[in-house]
Scaffold this motif. Structure first.
Motif, PDB file in Angstrom:
ATOM      1  N   SER A  10       4.429  -9.263  -6.308  1.00 40.70           N
ATOM      2  CA  SER A  10       5.051  -8.481  -5.104  1.00 40.70           C
ATOM      3  C   SER A  10       6.043  -7.248  -5.298  1.00 40.70           C
ATOM      4  N   VAL A  12       9.476  -5.500  -4.729  1.00 44.17           N
ATOM      5  CA  VAL A  12      10.699  -5.790  -4.280  1.00 44.17           C
ATOM      6  C   VAL A  12      11.458  -4.729  -4.634  1.00 44.17           C
ATOM      7  N   LYS A  44      -2.685  -5.117  -7.213  1.00 45.97           N
ATOM      8  CA  LYS A  44      -3.283  -6.488  -6.785  1.00 45.97           C
ATOM      9  C   LYS A  44      -3.879  -7.203  -7.709  1.00 45.97           C
ATOM     10  N   ASN A 339       6.524  -1.271  -0.095  1.00 46.99           N
ATOM     11  CA  ASN A 339       5.576  -2.570   0.087  1.00 46.99           C
ATOM     12  C   ASN A 339       4.723  -2.540   1.342  1.00 46.99           C
TER      13      ASN A 339
END
Length: 360
Positions: A10, A12, A44, A339
């Protein structure tokens, strides 16, 4: 400093220690950094990315389980020099650099390193000897496109083009658009571009393609044949065997998609003796039938990145107006928007190149 960090899959935003430049390095303030398609794939499929890199010789020595700050398409400004490093450029000077730095004689990559933050961070420690001042008052946003434009310029330079060639660019994402820009610089026409996306076809025309077609409606290879066929051409085997009449213009086909099956499609559709330049980065297992290459005597060349000279040439091509990069930039985000930008870039109709401003 603040940075957009890939952490356990992820992205951040976090605060990291400011980098401290060592001898030979310059602390720079990131002004603009593009999001690359390879960034999307590495985020990914980070373990696959790491495994392939290891099998290919560890060009990107990234640990998938550790934090990494992406960003290798950047422009920055000089802040301060490391110890015993002469101040060659005054503070505030806009600079570009190939995405790597030097610590002594050790070369360290920028953009896929767990130890050195890339351009999605507010500061970076670049190598003084690799800095290129941005000329002609070029904006940081446009100068940051030097790296992707250099990828296309390298592909075009590697293709061994002649004035008789008729190029076909398959795929009009950022890589294909950069190839079109390189072909415009080399003045090799007509430039035929093919993409399923209406938005990308429109961008291809803005970047200098002479014709942009939808492969769902028209065969790219038939379109190429029409453009490459001279008046009086005789396609019969007898005429070709004895070299009678005018010949087809040579084909140079740039594969700029990077998904399985495209190389095979090109080999099937290409005319005999075509040169195929593979620019798209496919990270999945692919399949080709060598028979098509053998029967047609195709030449397939894989390319990656650029030389230091090609990188510098690309900066000057942009600064001198030989490449119009304005159509490429379709969005700008701050660190908090990275993001979401990664998600939106999956849609070819939304964006071509999204730039990150770490200070916005």
């Amino acid at each position: 400093m603040r940075a957009a960090v890939l952490r356990k899959g992820s992205i951040v935003v976090d605060t990291l220690p400011d980098p401290v430049p060592v001898e030979g390095q310059v602390l720079v303030r990131t002004r603009a950094c593009g999001i690359c398609g390879t960034d999307l794939h590495a985020a990914k499929h980070r373990q696959q990315f790491v495994n392939l890199a290891k099998r290919a010789g560890n060009r990107w020595a990234m640990d998938a389980d550790r934090d990494v700050v992406f960003g290798h398409e950047f422009c920055a400004e000089v802040v301060e020099y490391g110890p015993e490093t002469p101040a060659r450029l005054p503070p505030g000077t806009l600079v570009c650099s190939m995405p790597m730095t030097l610590a002594g004689e050790t070369v360290q990559g920028i953009g896929y390193s767990n130890d050195i933050a890339g351009g999605f961070a507010q500061y970076m420690p670049l190598a003084d000897r690799m800095l290129l001042p941005v000329p002609n008052g070029l904006s940081a946003t446009h100068a940051a496109l030097t790296e992707p434009i250099a990828v296309g310029w390298h592909a075009v330079q590697t293709a061994r083009l002649t004035p008789d060639d008729v190029p076909l660019v398959v795929g009009c994402g950022p890589v294909g658009l950069a190839v079109i820009a390189g072909l415009v610089i080399r003045d090799v026409h007509p430039i035929i571009a093919a993409d399923y996306s209406p938005g990308r076809r429109a961008l291809a025309l803005k970047m200098g393609a002479d014709l942009a077609i939808d492969p769902a409606e028209v065969s790219p290879y038939e379109t190429w044949r029409q453009a490459a066929t001279p008046e009086g051409y005789d396609p019969s085997r007898y005429a070709q065997l004895f070299g009678l009449g005018p010949k087809l213009r040579p084909a140079v086909i740039f594969e700029c998609v990077g998904v399985p099956g495209v190389i095979q499609q090109i080999m099937e559709g290409a005319p005999p003796a075509a040169r195929i330049v593979v620019v798209g980065v496919c990270m999945q297992t692919d399949r080709t039938e060598p028979f098509f290459g053998i029967v047609k005597q195709l030449n397939v060349q894989f390319v990656l990145a650029y030389t230091a000279q090609e990188f510098a040439e690309s900066l000057h091509h942009i600064a001198e107006g030989k490449v119009n990069v304005t159509p490429l930039v379709t969005g700008t985000v701050g660190l908090d928007g990275v993001n979401q930008a990664f998600a939106e870039l999956a849609n070819p109709e939304r964006h071509a190149k999204v730039m990150v401003d770490p200070w916005a």
